[in-house]
Design a protein around this motif. Structure first.
Motif, PDB file in Angstrom:
ATOM      1  N   GLN A  86       9.633  25.001  22.797  1.00 16.83           N
ATOM      2  CA  GLN A  86      10.753  24.605  23.644  1.00 16.83           C
ATOM      3  C   GLN A  86      11.751  25.753  23.808  1.00 16.83           C
ATOM      4  O   GLN A  86      12.213  26.029  24.918  1.00 16.83           O
ATOM      5  CB  GLN A  86      11.461  23.377  23.081  1.00 16.83           C
ATOM      6  CG  GLN A  86      12.584  22.905  23.985  1.00 16.83           C
ATOM      7  CD  GLN A  86      13.333  21.712  23.444  1.00 16.83           C
ATOM      8  OE1 GLN A  86      13.261  21.392  22.264  1.00 16.83           O
ATOM      9  NE2 GLN A  86      14.065  21.042  24.318  1.00 16.83           N
ATOM     10  N   SER A 101       7.827  19.498  30.088  1.00 16.43           N
ATOM     11  CA  SER A 101       8.858  18.575  29.596  1.00 16.43           C
ATOM     12  C   SER A 101       8.233  17.300  29.057  1.00 16.43           C
ATOM     13  O   SER A 101       8.588  16.820  27.977  1.00 16.43           O
ATOM     14  CB  SER A 101       9.844  18.226  30.717  1.00 16.43           C
ATOM     15  OG  SER A 101      10.550  19.369  31.126  1.00 16.43           O
ATOM     16  N   SER A 102       7.294  16.758  29.790  1.00 19.25           N
ATOM     17  CA  SER A 102       6.600  15.545  29.352  1.00 19.25           C
ATOM     18  C   SER A 102       5.843  15.787  28.048  1.00 19.25           C
ATOM     19  O   SER A 102       5.871  14.963  27.131  1.00 19.25           O
ATOM     20  CB  SER A 102       5.637  15.085  30.450  1.00 19.25           C
ATOM     21  OG  SER A 102       4.920  13.950  30.042  1.00 19.25           O
ATOM     22  N   VAL A 105       8.298  15.955  25.135  1.00 18.72           N
ATOM     23  CA  VAL A 105       8.751  14.610  24.764  1.00 18.72           C
ATOM     24  C   VAL A 105       7.684  13.913  23.925  1.00 18.72           C
ATOM     25  O   VAL A 105       7.980  13.328  22.875  1.00 18.72           O
ATOM     26  CB  VAL A 105       9.103  13.769  26.015  1.00 18.72           C
ATOM     27  CG1 VAL A 105       9.297  12.305  25.655  1.00 18.72           C
ATOM     28  CG2 VAL A 105      10.343  14.323  26.689  1.00 18.72           C
ATOM     29  N   GLU A 106       6.440  13.985  24.369  1.00 12.58           N
ATOM     30  CA  GLU A 106       5.352  13.356  23.620  1.00 12.58           C
ATOM     31  C   GLU A 106       5.204  13.985  22.233  1.00 12.58           C
ATOM     32  O   GLU A 106       5.062  13.282  21.226  1.00 12.58           O
ATOM     33  CB  GLU A 106       4.031  13.478  24.369  1.00 12.58           C
ATOM     34  CG  GLU A 106       2.875  12.859  23.616  1.00 12.58           C
ATOM     35  CD  GLU A 106       1.541  13.000  24.313  1.00 12.58           C
ATOM     36  OE1 GLU A 106       0.558  12.472  23.767  1.00 12.58           O
ATOM     37  OE2 GLU A 106       1.462  13.641  25.381  1.00 12.58           O
ATOM     38  N   TYR A 108       7.425  15.693  20.393  1.00 17.37           N
ATOM     39  CA  TYR A 108       8.544  15.319  19.521  1.00 17.37           C
ATOM     40  C   TYR A 108       8.432  13.856  19.094  1.00 17.37           C
ATOM     41  O   TYR A 108       8.653  13.526  17.929  1.00 17.37           O
ATOM     42  CB  TYR A 108       9.882  15.546  20.227  1.00 17.37           C
ATOM     43  CG  TYR A 108      10.387  16.963  20.214  1.00 17.37           C
ATOM     44  CD1 TYR A 108      10.494  17.673  19.021  1.00 17.37           C
ATOM     45  CD2 TYR A 108      10.796  17.588  21.382  1.00 17.37           C
ATOM     46  CE1 TYR A 108      10.980  18.979  19.001  1.00 17.37           C
ATOM     47  CE2 TYR A 108      11.291  18.892  21.370  1.00 17.37           C
ATOM     48  CZ  TYR A 108      11.375  19.571  20.185  1.00 17.37           C
ATOM     49  OH  TYR A 108      11.861  20.862  20.157  1.00 17.37           O
ATOM     50  N   GLY A 109       8.098  13.000  20.041  1.00 13.78           N
ATOM     51  CA  GLY A 109       7.977  11.578  19.734  1.00 13.78           C
ATOM     52  C   GLY A 109       6.916  11.291  18.691  1.00 13.78           C
ATOM     53  O   GLY A 109       7.128  10.522  17.753  1.00 13.78           O
ATOM     54  N   ASN A 116      15.235  14.753  19.419  1.00 11.55           N
ATOM     55  CA  ASN A 116      14.757  15.951  20.117  1.00 11.55           C
ATOM     56  C   ASN A 116      14.025  15.571  21.403  1.00 11.55           C
ATOM     57  O   ASN A 116      14.176  16.244  22.426  1.00 11.55           O
ATOM     58  CB  ASN A 116      13.840  16.771  19.224  1.00 11.55           C
ATOM     59  CG  ASN A 116      14.542  17.386  18.058  1.00 11.55           C
ATOM     60  OD1 ASN A 116      15.511  16.830  17.531  1.00 11.55           O
ATOM     61  ND2 ASN A 116      14.088  18.531  17.604  1.00 11.55           N
ATOM     62  N   ALA A 117      13.221  14.517  21.342  1.00 11.58           N
ATOM     63  CA  ALA A 117      12.511  14.046  22.536  1.00 11.58           C
ATOM     64  C   ALA A 117      13.512  13.678  23.633  1.00 11.58           C
ATOM     65  O   ALA A 117      13.333  14.039  24.797  1.00 11.58           O
ATOM     66  CB  ALA A 117      11.626  12.861  22.199  1.00 11.58           C
ATOM     67  N   HIS A 118      14.552  12.981  23.250  1.00  2.32           N
ATOM     68  CA  HIS A 118      15.582  12.567  24.205  1.00  2.32           C
ATOM     69  C   HIS A 118      16.313  13.783  24.776  1.00  2.32           C
ATOM     70  O   HIS A 118      16.600  13.854  25.979  1.00  2.32           O
ATOM     71  CB  HIS A 118      16.556  11.625  23.516  1.00  2.32           C
ATOM     72  CG  HIS A 118      17.710  11.167  24.349  1.00  2.32           C
ATOM     73  ND1 HIS A 118      17.758  11.247  25.713  1.00  2.32           N
ATOM     74  CD2 HIS A 118      18.897  10.612  24.016  1.00  2.32           C
ATOM     75  CE1 HIS A 118      18.898  10.758  26.172  1.00  2.32           C
ATOM     76  NE2 HIS A 118      19.608  10.377  25.155  1.00  2.32           N
ATOM     77  N   VAL A 120      15.242  16.702  25.393  1.00  5.14           N
ATOM     78  CA  VAL A 120      14.464  17.515  26.344  1.00  5.14           C
ATOM     79  C   VAL A 120      14.972  17.284  27.768  1.00  5.14           C
ATOM     80  O   VAL A 120      14.998  18.209  28.580  1.00  5.14           O
ATOM     81  CB  VAL A 120      12.951  17.181  26.240  1.00  5.14           C
ATOM     82  CG1 VAL A 120      12.175  17.796  27.385  1.00  5.14           C
ATOM     83  CG2 VAL A 120      12.405  17.655  24.911  1.00  5.14           C
ATOM     84  N   PHE A 121      15.421  16.077  28.055  1.00  6.36           N
ATOM     85  CA  PHE A 121      15.849  15.761  29.414  1.00  6.36           C
ATOM     86  C   PHE A 121      17.348  15.974  29.626  1.00  6.36           C
ATOM     87  O   PHE A 121      17.847  15.722  30.704  1.00  6.36           O
ATOM     88  CB  PHE A 121      15.459  14.333  29.767  1.00  6.36           C
ATOM     89  CG  PHE A 121      13.992  14.191  29.972  1.00  6.36           C
ATOM     90  CD1 PHE A 121      13.380  14.713  31.092  1.00  6.36           C
ATOM     91  CD2 PHE A 121      13.195  13.585  29.014  1.00  6.36           C
ATOM     92  CE1 PHE A 121      12.016  14.615  31.277  1.00  6.36           C
ATOM     93  CE2 PHE A 121      11.822  13.483  29.189  1.00  6.36           C
ATOM     94  CZ  PHE A 121      11.248  13.989  30.329  1.00  6.36           C
TER      95      PHE A 121
END
Length: 122
Positions: A86, A101-102, A105-106, A108-109, A116-118, A120-121
């Protein structure tokens, strides 16, 4: 040829070719091998090692490299490498790539880092 082998699920054959190349591999060659290794059950650590070698050779990862690496990070819960990916993407202005980005998110999730996933956006 290496890409053909990895797309045909013949990663061991691709690795053999990679090891006997008479010219220095380029980013595209590394991308093919990393992506192929990411598909193997025991390939995550090998893919990460090849990524490190690629960086040591002075080759510059592109978005394809990062996308190929993300599944390996999930496979071994390599949170530091996800953060490195990232950070690299932000420094090189490729963080806005929707697939990256997707994937972040995946990754990190799946590693349990929902904040961290949140982020990203944001």
């Amino acid at each position: 040829m290496i890409s053909l082998y990895t797309h045909s699920n013949r990663v061991p054959d691709a690795l053999k070719l990679f090891q006997v190349m008479d010219i220095a591999p380029d980013v595209s060659t590394y991308n093919s091998i990393i992506a192929g290794l990411a598909e193997l059950d025991d390939g995550s650590f090998k893919a990460i090692t090849l990524y490190r070698k690629m960086r040591e050779m002075g080759l510059i990862p592109n978005v394809i490299t990062l996308l190929a690496l993300l599944p390996t990070c999930i496979g071994v819960a390599a949170l530091n490498l996800i953060k490195e990916i990232q950070s690299y993407a932000i420094r090189n202005d490729i963080d806005s790539h929707p697939q990256l980005s997707s994937g972040l998110v995946e990754a990190y999730g799946r590693c349990g880092c929902l904040v961290n996933a949140h982020n990203v956006f944001w």
